[in-house]
Scaffold this motif. Structure first.
Motif, PDB file in Angstrom:
ATOM      1  N   VAL A 292       0.835  -1.203   0.000  1.00 21.40           N
ATOM      2  CA  VAL A 292       0.000   0.000   0.000  1.00 21.40           C
ATOM      3  C   VAL A 292       0.868   1.250   0.000  1.00 21.40           C
ATOM      4  O   VAL A 292       0.643   2.193  -0.768  1.00 21.40           O
ATOM      5  CB  VAL A 292      -0.940   0.003   1.227  1.00 21.40           C
ATOM      6  CG1 VAL A 292      -1.682   1.331   1.337  1.00 21.40           C
ATOM      7  CG2 VAL A 292      -1.923  -1.158   1.139  1.00 21.40           C
ATOM      8  N   ARG A 293       1.862   1.258   0.847  1.00 22.27           N
ATOM      9  CA  ARG A 293       2.731   2.437   0.968  1.00 22.27           C
ATOM     10  C   ARG A 293       3.475   2.719  -0.338  1.00 22.27           C
ATOM     11  O   ARG A 293       3.633   3.873  -0.749  1.00 22.27           O
ATOM     12  CB  ARG A 293       3.725   2.199   2.105  1.00 22.27           C
ATOM     13  CG  ARG A 293       4.521   3.425   2.518  1.00 22.27           C
ATOM     14  CD  ARG A 293       5.244   3.143   3.817  1.00 22.27           C
ATOM     15  NE  ARG A 293       6.029   4.287   4.254  1.00 22.27           N
ATOM     16  CZ  ARG A 293       7.338   4.264   4.459  1.00 22.27           C
ATOM     17  NH1 ARG A 293       8.031   3.143   4.246  1.00 22.27           N
ATOM     18  NH2 ARG A 293       7.981   5.339   4.866  1.00 22.27           N
ATOM     19  N   LYS A 294       3.912   1.670  -1.020  1.00 19.96           N
ATOM     20  CA  LYS A 294       4.623   1.838  -2.285  1.00 19.96           C
ATOM     21  C   LYS A 294       3.723   2.483  -3.330  1.00 19.96           C
ATOM     22  O   LYS A 294       4.152   3.394  -4.064  1.00 19.96           O
ATOM     23  CB  LYS A 294       5.127   0.483  -2.786  1.00 19.96           C
ATOM     24  CG  LYS A 294       5.909   0.559  -4.080  1.00 19.96           C
ATOM     25  CD  LYS A 294       6.409  -0.818  -4.504  1.00 19.96           C
ATOM     26  CE  LYS A 294       7.166  -0.735  -5.827  1.00 19.96           C
ATOM     27  NZ  LYS A 294       7.639  -2.080  -6.258  1.00 19.96           N
ATOM     28  N   GLN A 295       2.460   2.054  -3.403  1.00 21.79           N
ATOM     29  CA  GLN A 295       1.539   2.631  -4.376  1.00 21.79           C
ATOM     30  C   GLN A 295       1.238   4.097  -4.060  1.00 21.79           C
ATOM     31  O   GLN A 295       1.057   4.913  -4.964  1.00 21.79           O
ATOM     32  CB  GLN A 295       0.250   1.818  -4.433  1.00 21.79           C
ATOM     33  CG  GLN A 295       0.434   0.434  -5.049  1.00 21.79           C
ATOM     34  CD  GLN A 295      -0.877  -0.234  -5.385  1.00 21.79           C
ATOM     35  OE1 GLN A 295      -1.774   0.383  -5.952  1.00 21.79           O
ATOM     36  NE2 GLN A 295      -1.003  -1.506  -5.037  1.00 21.79           N
ATOM     37  N   MET A 296       1.202   4.432  -2.788  1.00 19.97           N
ATOM     38  CA  MET A 296       0.975   5.824  -2.410  1.00 19.97           C
ATOM     39  C   MET A 296       2.201   6.677  -2.739  1.00 19.97           C
ATOM     40  O   MET A 296       2.076   7.814  -3.192  1.00 19.97           O
ATOM     41  CB  MET A 296       0.598   5.914  -0.933  1.00 19.97           C
ATOM     42  CG  MET A 296      -0.708   5.170  -0.643  1.00 19.97           C
ATOM     43  SD  MET A 296      -1.368   5.394   1.005  1.00 19.97           S
ATOM     44  CE  MET A 296      -2.197   6.973   0.846  1.00 19.97           C
ATOM     45  N   PHE A 297       3.384   6.112  -2.545  1.00 23.01           N
ATOM     46  CA  PHE A 297       4.617   6.797  -2.950  1.00 23.01           C
ATOM     47  C   PHE A 297       4.571   7.167  -4.432  1.00 23.01           C
ATOM     48  O   PHE A 297       4.991   8.256  -4.828  1.00 23.01           O
ATOM     49  CB  PHE A 297       5.824   5.884  -2.703  1.00 23.01           C
ATOM     50  CG  PHE A 297       6.417   5.980  -1.330  1.00 23.01           C
ATOM     51  CD1 PHE A 297       5.713   6.540  -0.270  1.00 23.01           C
ATOM     52  CD2 PHE A 297       7.697   5.505  -1.087  1.00 23.01           C
ATOM     53  CE1 PHE A 297       6.250   6.614   1.000  1.00 23.01           C
ATOM     54  CE2 PHE A 297       8.254   5.579   0.187  1.00 23.01           C
ATOM     55  CZ  PHE A 297       7.530   6.136   1.223  1.00 23.01           C
ATOM     56  N   CYS A 303       3.727   8.678   3.123  1.00 24.85           N
ATOM     57  CA  CYS A 303       3.255   8.356   4.471  1.00 24.85           C
ATOM     58  C   CYS A 303       4.379   7.709   5.274  1.00 24.85           C
ATOM     59  O   CYS A 303       4.916   6.676   4.855  1.00 24.85           O
ATOM     60  CB  CYS A 303       2.059   7.409   4.410  1.00 24.85           C
ATOM     61  SG  CYS A 303       0.585   8.154   3.684  1.00 24.85           S
ATOM     62  N   PRO A 304       4.740   8.266   6.415  1.00 29.03           N
ATOM     63  CA  PRO A 304       5.819   7.688   7.210  1.00 29.03           C
ATOM     64  C   PRO A 304       5.384   6.430   7.947  1.00 29.03           C
ATOM     65  O   PRO A 304       4.190   6.119   8.053  1.00 29.03           O
ATOM     66  CB  PRO A 304       6.170   8.807   8.199  1.00 29.03           C
ATOM     67  CG  PRO A 304       4.915   9.602   8.317  1.00 29.03           C
ATOM     68  CD  PRO A 304       4.224   9.520   6.990  1.00 29.03           C
ATOM     69  N   MET A 320       4.674  -3.506  15.030  1.00 31.02           N
ATOM     70  CA  MET A 320       4.227  -2.249  14.429  1.00 31.02           C
ATOM     71  C   MET A 320       5.021  -1.912  13.168  1.00 31.02           C
ATOM     72  O   MET A 320       4.477  -1.360  12.210  1.00 31.02           O
ATOM     73  CB  MET A 320       4.345  -1.119  15.442  1.00 31.02           C
ATOM     74  CG  MET A 320       3.490  -1.305  16.692  1.00 31.02           C
ATOM     75  SD  MET A 320       1.727  -1.239  16.359  1.00 31.02           S
ATOM     76  CE  MET A 320       1.530   0.507  16.087  1.00 31.02           C
ATOM     77  N   ALA A 321       6.295  -2.238  13.164  1.00 28.98           N
ATOM     78  CA  ALA A 321       7.154  -1.906  12.023  1.00 28.98           C
ATOM     79  C   ALA A 321       6.703  -2.595  10.743  1.00 28.98           C
ATOM     80  O   ALA A 321       7.022  -2.144   9.641  1.00 28.98           O
ATOM     81  CB  ALA A 321       8.607  -2.278  12.335  1.00 28.98           C
ATOM     82  N   GLU A 322       5.948  -3.676  10.864  1.00 30.54           N
ATOM     83  CA  GLU A 322       5.480  -4.411   9.688  1.00 30.54           C
ATOM     84  C   GLU A 322       4.101  -3.952   9.212  1.00 30.54           C
ATOM     85  O   GLU A 322       3.753  -4.164   8.050  1.00 30.54           O
ATOM     86  CB  GLU A 322       5.417  -5.911  10.000  1.00 30.54           C
ATOM     87  CG  GLU A 322       6.770  -6.554  10.222  1.00 30.54           C
ATOM     88  CD  GLU A 322       6.648  -8.042  10.470  1.00 30.54           C
ATOM     89  OE1 GLU A 322       5.523  -8.571  10.391  1.00 30.54           O
ATOM     90  OE2 GLU A 322       7.686  -8.679  10.728  1.00 30.54           O
ATOM     91  N   HIS A 323       3.321  -3.326  10.089  1.00 28.89           N
ATOM     92  CA  HIS A 323       1.914  -3.088   9.759  1.00 28.89           C
ATOM     93  C   HIS A 323       1.441  -1.631   9.880  1.00 28.89           C
ATOM     94  O   HIS A 323       0.414  -1.280   9.310  1.00 28.89           O
ATOM     95  CB  HIS A 323       1.022  -3.957  10.652  1.00 28.89           C
ATOM     96  CG  HIS A 323       1.210  -5.425  10.442  1.00 28.89           C
ATOM     97  ND1 HIS A 323       0.698  -6.098   9.353  1.00 28.89           N
ATOM     98  CD2 HIS A 323       1.884  -6.351  11.178  1.00 28.89           C
ATOM     99  CE1 HIS A 323       1.026  -7.372   9.439  1.00 28.89           C
ATOM    100  NE2 HIS A 323       1.751  -7.553  10.531  1.00 28.89           N
ATOM    101  N   GLU A 324       2.152  -0.788  10.626  1.00 26.39           N
ATOM    102  CA  GLU A 324       1.682   0.588  10.853  1.00 26.39           C
ATOM    103  C   GLU A 324       2.048   1.504   9.700  1.00 26.39           C
ATOM    104  O   GLU A 324       3.150   1.438   9.154  1.00 26.39           O
ATOM    105  CB  GLU A 324       2.289   1.136  12.152  1.00 26.39           C
ATOM    106  CG  GLU A 324       1.694   2.444  12.629  1.00 26.39           C
ATOM    107  CD  GLU A 324       2.287   3.695  12.006  1.00 26.39           C
ATOM    108  OE1 GLU A 324       1.634   4.762  12.053  1.00 26.39           O
ATOM    109  OE2 GLU A 324       3.419   3.631  11.464  1.00 26.39           O
ATOM    110  N   MET A 325       1.109   2.388   9.324  1.00 27.36           N
ATOM    111  CA  MET A 325       1.380   3.472   8.385  1.00 27.36           C
ATOM    112  C   MET A 325       0.655   4.720   8.883  1.00 27.36           C
ATOM    113  O   MET A 325      -0.488   4.644   9.341  1.00 27.36           O
ATOM    114  CB  MET A 325       0.914   3.127   6.973  1.00 27.36           C
ATOM    115  CG  MET A 325       1.326   4.183   5.936  1.00 27.36           C
ATOM    116  SD  MET A 325       0.896   3.698   4.236  1.00 27.36           S
ATOM    117  CE  MET A 325      -0.867   4.088   4.218  1.00 27.36           C
ATOM    118  N   ALA A 348      -5.067   1.294  -3.642  1.00 27.42           N
ATOM    119  CA  ALA A 348      -3.938   0.489  -3.182  1.00 27.42           C
ATOM    120  C   ALA A 348      -4.366  -0.733  -2.386  1.00 27.42           C
ATOM    121  O   ALA A 348      -3.659  -1.742  -2.334  1.00 27.42           O
ATOM    122  CB  ALA A 348      -2.996   1.357  -2.342  1.00 27.42           C
ATOM    123  N   LEU A 349      -5.530  -0.649  -1.770  1.00 28.05           N
ATOM    124  CA  LEU A 349      -6.023  -1.762  -0.940  1.00 28.05           C
ATOM    125  C   LEU A 349      -6.578  -2.900  -1.781  1.00 28.05           C
ATOM    126  O   LEU A 349      -6.783  -4.008  -1.253  1.00 28.05           O
ATOM    127  CB  LEU A 349      -7.101  -1.252   0.021  1.00 28.05           C
ATOM    128  CG  LEU A 349      -6.610  -0.400   1.183  1.00 28.05           C
ATOM    129  CD1 LEU A 349      -7.783   0.244   1.906  1.00 28.05           C
ATOM    130  CD2 LEU A 349      -5.781  -1.226   2.160  1.00 28.05           C
TER     131      LEU A 349
END
Length: 350
Positions: A292-297, A303-304, A320-325, A348-349
């Motif tokens: 998801v984060r890659k598509q938003m990039f 998104c951090p 959290m490092a694997e799932h939080e955005m 993205a979802l």
């Protein structure tokens, strides 16, 4: 799919840019620097707190939650404090059944106000019930508006200005104790400020993004080396010109719009988002966060993640490092920007 334009002509996220004209002409109109101690950064603020805890109380051990930014560890190590980790539950609060502190222990305990969304009163009361000798430090780096409240239930609380405002540096501390005063400002703020100016003037035909990003990165690389330094005069002049009420209104408005959209998308937040809070971000939980984060990039929505592990092996932090955005909702952005974020998230979802 929301029926709006799917074009975005500017970057969403990243470090703040600076309105030079606004900086020059806005009048000073808040008392944010009254009754506080000023340091170069949030980690610098914590560093000086830990030095005071050692000298004043003879305490050499600090208890840290198992979900934290690596900068907290840097401050602890540079102040030569022994670190003990404690577990958090799914509400990002102390797991009382697994809290390792012994009764009447003489230690320091750091409590983090995650995303500016937590009420720490019950956790403070819990720690005090175990030991009256314990010194409590409230980390409001993500919670400037909680830091601003007059109540001081912890022994110390601190925040970082550059996380919330267009300030190149600055960490503040509130305490009833007398802390070290550092008059010499840091040097890293110069690179941060120069990068912010170039970002504000950015146009594709002027220069590449790498030009100002390099300045941001150079400033970042010097923060740890200047942990003993003070806040720059520049940031002291900038922060007193911010309209905190207006900024809080925009953040809450954007947060409300994002929360309504997340509900319709079936996306849950990491912790509840109370209406009365002013969030730093809206933290969400995603099964496949990296996709998801890659598509938003790709759509210039940066998104951090809170937080990359950076070598730390902390239980809740790994999860959290694997799932939080973190969804961006700050004062730079409009309702249209929030709709754009939600549209790209929806795509993205899939």
């Amino acid at each position: 799919m929301r029926n709006i334009c799917m074009q975005n002509n500017h970057i969403i996220g990243g470090e703040f840019d600076v309105d030079i004209q606004g900086f020059r002409h806005t009048k000073s109109n808040n008392g944010v620097l009254e009754g506080v101690y000023k340091y170069s950064s949030g980690r610098s603020a914590l560093y000086y707190i830990l030095l005071d805890v050692q000298k004043r109380y003879g305490i050499a051990t600090v208890y840290l939650p198992d979900y934290l930014c690596s900068s907290v560890m840097i401050a602890a190590h540079k102040s030569q404090m022994e670190v003990v980790f404690y577990n958090l539950n799914d509400r990002l609060e102390i797991d009382a059944e697994r809290f390792p502190m012994e009764s009447e222990a003489k230690v320091a305990v750091l409590l983090i106000n995650y995303f500016g969304l937590k009420n720490l009163e019950q956790q403070i009361a819990f720690v005090r019930s175990l030991s009256k000798n314990t010194i409590i430090i409230e980390d409001d780096v993500q919670a400037f508006y909680e830091f601003q409240k007059k109540e001081l239930m912890a022994d110390y609380k601190f925040t970082s200005l550059r996380k919330t405002f267009a300030c190149p540096d600055g960490g503040l501390v509130k305490t009833y104790n007398e802390l070290a005063i550092v008059a010499d400002g840091n040097k890293f703020h110069q690179y941060k400020f120069a990068g912010s100016i170039l970002k504000s003037l950015r146009k594709p035909e002027y220069y590449d993004d790498d030009v100002y990003l390099h300045l941001f990165e150079k400033g970042e690389s010097h923060i740890d080396d200047e942990i003993v330094m003070g806040m720059s005069q520049m940031s002291q002049e900038i922060i007193v010109k911010n309209n905190f009420e207006c900024i809080a209104y925009i953040r809450r408005r954007n947060a409300k719009q994002i929360l309504e959209g997340l509900k319709s998308l079936g996306v849950r937040t990491v912790v509840p988002v109370p209406e009365e809070k002013t969030p730093l971000f809206i933290p969400i939980w995603l099964d496949d966060r990296n996709k998801v984060r890659k598509q938003m990039f790709q759509q210039q929505i940066f998104c951090p993640v809170h937080w990359p592990l950076e070598g730390m092996n902390v239980q809740k932090g790994v999860e959290m490092a694997e799932h939080e955005m973190s969804i961006i909702i700050d004062q730079r952005y409009t309702n249209k920007d929030m709709d754009f974020i939600l549209n790209i998230l929806e795509i993205a979802l899939k």
